[in-house]
Design a protein around this motif. Structure first.
Motif, short mmCIF file in Angstrom:
data_model
loop_
_atom_site.label_atom_id
_atom_site.label_comp_id
_atom_site.label_asym_id
_atom_site.label_seq_id
_atom_site.Cartn_x
_atom_site.Cartn_y
_atom_site.Cartn_z
N GLY A 61 0.82 -1.22 0.00
CA GLY A 61 0.00 0.00 0.00
C GLY A 61 0.85 1.26 0.00
N LEU A 62 1.90 1.29 0.84
CA LEU A 62 2.78 2.46 0.88
C LEU A 62 3.50 2.64 -0.45
CD1 LEU A 62 4.33 2.15 4.46
CD2 LEU A 62 2.70 3.87 3.66
N ALA A 63 3.93 1.53 -1.06
CA ALA A 63 4.62 1.62 -2.35
C ALA A 63 3.71 2.21 -3.41
CB ALA A 63 5.11 0.24 -2.78
N GLU A 64 2.44 1.80 -3.40
CA GLU A 64 1.50 2.33 -4.39
C GLU A 64 1.20 3.80 -4.13
OE1 GLU A 64 -0.70 2.22 -7.78
OE2 GLU A 64 0.62 0.66 -6.95
N ILE A 65 1.07 4.18 -2.87
CA ILE A 65 0.82 5.59 -2.53
C ILE A 65 1.99 6.46 -2.98
CG2 ILE A 65 0.60 7.20 -0.60
CD1 ILE A 65 -0.99 5.03 0.87
N ILE A 66 3.22 6.00 -2.71
CA ILE A 66 4.41 6.76 -3.13
C ILE A 66 4.45 6.89 -4.65
CG2 ILE A 66 6.93 6.68 -3.26
CD1 ILE A 66 6.92 5.51 -0.45
N HIS A 67 4.11 5.81 -5.35
CA HIS A 67 4.12 5.85 -6.82
C HIS A 67 3.09 6.84 -7.35
CE1 HIS A 67 4.63 4.55 -10.92
NE2 HIS A 67 3.34 4.25 -11.01
N LEU A 68 1.91 6.89 -6.71
CA LEU A 68 0.87 7.83 -7.15
C LEU A 68 1.24 9.27 -6.79
CD1 LEU A 68 -2.36 5.82 -6.19
CD2 LEU A 68 -1.40 6.16 -8.48
N PRO A 119 5.09 10.23 -9.25
CA PRO A 119 5.19 9.36 -10.43
C PRO A 119 6.61 9.25 -10.98
CG PRO A 119 3.35 10.92 -10.63
CD PRO A 119 4.17 11.34 -9.45
N ALA A 120 7.44 10.27 -10.74
CA ALA A 120 8.80 10.23 -11.27
C ALA A 120 9.68 9.24 -10.51
CB ALA A 120 9.44 11.63 -11.19
N LEU A 121 9.27 8.85 -9.29
CA LEU A 121 10.05 7.89 -8.51
C LEU A 121 9.64 6.48 -8.90
CD1 LEU A 121 12.08 7.36 -6.20
CD2 LEU A 121 10.14 7.37 -4.63
N PRO A 122 10.53 5.71 -9.53
CA PRO A 122 10.16 4.36 -9.96
C PRO A 122 10.03 3.41 -8.78
CG PRO A 122 12.48 4.75 -10.41
CD PRO A 122 11.92 6.06 -9.87
#
Length: 400
Positions: A345-352, A355-358
């Motif tokens: 969940g945290l990984a998806e939140i960070i990605h959203l 967006p520039a952080l892969p």
């Protein structure tokens, strides 16, 4: 003792102390979430960097002047006897078998003026094969024609961003622009390519390499990139280039690096980086393991009479050992599942949010995290479980 009964007893022991079990689960969950999140960011960066390099193709050999030695570069100020890479070297390399394209390169930064506007930008001197070597495309007009390298005409092809900065929405084809003190005619505009490791490929002008040598007062190429056929081994291409240049220069005063070698080295470095950040998250797992061992030790002390009763009724040491190991594994497995959900969940939140952080989480990381949580439960519960299994039933019942 039946497996169903021992499992029921283990789960009952976990749910009997809800707050204590929750705090223990939380320690494992935070550790698993940290490992998932950090390794996901590391793997995302790994894939991003490799994609940055492979967007130009993988069948490329880079030739640069000077022989790289392990003893390090010569001290500054000492004249170099290295023979530069010349236009004739480029022409000879292009005639080698299995070579599909050759792009010599000279670059620099200079003033670019056109349409009443003036700015500084990167100017790349390249060969006519650059599009094939680097997999770039022309948006309008054409690329540099295959003139003889030493007699190249004063043509320029603009990157998409530089075209917009100088001409806006106007058509630049046929227009004259000034690069340094020289005049060039625009014959094409490239498709946007984006940035490569922080270098904006679209904010640049591309001119014939011979013109760039005059513009920047250079005697030779800064590098030569050679593309070769698919399916041909890089070593055979490197061997033919080496033999040709040694014959021309008299000695090996140049360095060859294949894209395969560079990608392999990068991949190894990035793998180590991913493991390093995962190990940092593993520190939290160690704390969680200590928590489970502590709670299980307290649980054994609290349930001494229960253990004595079970042994008196015929429970074997193996059954007692399995009972407490099952309780430890249940705690760690539930914590692992919670940490997995939290980490993803945290990984998806960070990605959203960025967006520039892969960020990328392979299924192998998920399986490894769950296996790690179960293993931690086993290791942390072994000593308390063995202590419970070795209790003397008489002494245990006397504790009642």
């Amino acid at each position: 003792m039946k497996l169903v009964d021992s499992s029921r007893l283990a789960l009952r022991a976990v749910t009997a102390q809800k707050l204590r079990s929750f705090l223990t689960l939380l320690g494992i969950a935070v550790g698993i979430a940290s490992v998932i999140l950090l390794t996901s960011i590391g793997e995302g960066i790994h894939r991003f960097v490799l994609a940055e390099f492979t967007q130009f193709g993988t069948n490329i050999v880079n030739i640069s002047p000077g022989k790289v030695k392990t003893s390090g570069p010569a001290p500054s100020g000492i004249p170099s006897s290295v023979r530069p890479l010349t236009l004739e070297d480029t022409a000879q390399i292009a005639r080698l078998p299995n070579v599909t394209g050759v792009s010599p390169t000279v670059w620099g930064n200079t003033e670019v003026g056109a349409n009443g506007r003036l700015r500084r930008s990167t100017v790349n001197g390249v060969g006519a094969d650059m599009l094939d070597v680097y997999r770039m495309k022309v948006r309008s007009g054409q690329f540099l024609p295959p003139d003889a390298l030493e007699n190249a005409r004063a043509f320029v092809v603009l990157g998409a961003k530089l075209k917009t900065e100088l001409f806006g929405s106007e058509n630049p084809l046929g227009q004259r622009i000034r690069l340094g003190n020289a005049q060039f005619r625009v014959i094409g505009v490239l498709e946007p390519k984006g940035q490569f490791l922080g270098i904006d490929l679209d904010d640049a002008a591309y001119i014939p390499v011979a013109r760039a040598m005059e513009l920047f007062n250079r005697e030779g190429m800064m590098k030569i990139d050679v593309a070769y056929r698919e399916g041909v081994s890089a070593s055979s291409v490197v061997g033919s280039i080496t033999r040709l240049l040694v014959a021309r220069h008299g000695r090996e005063d140049f360095t060859l690096v294949t894209q395969e070698d560079m990608l392999r080295t990068l991949s190894n470095i990035l793998d180590i980086l991913t493991m390093a950040v995962g190990a940092l998250g593993g520190i939290s797992l160690l704390v969680g393991a200590v928590g489970i061992a502590t709670i299980m030790t307290i649980s054994v002390a609290e349930r001494t009479s229960e253990i004595g009763l079970l042994v008196a009724l015929g429970a074997t040491q193996r059954s007692i050992l399995g009972l407490f190991l099952g309780e430890a594994v249940a705690l760690s497995a539930l914590g692992g599942l919670a940490g997995l959900v939290l980490g993803l969940g945290l990984a998806e939140i960070i990605h959203l949010a960025l967006p520039a952080l892969p960020v990328h989480t392979p299924l192998s990381f998920v399986a490894l995290a769950l296996a790690m949580s179960v293993l931690i439960g086993l290791l942390a519960g072994v000593l308390p479980a063995r202590g419970a299994a070795r209790l003397d039933p008489v002494e245990a019942l006397r504790a009642q």
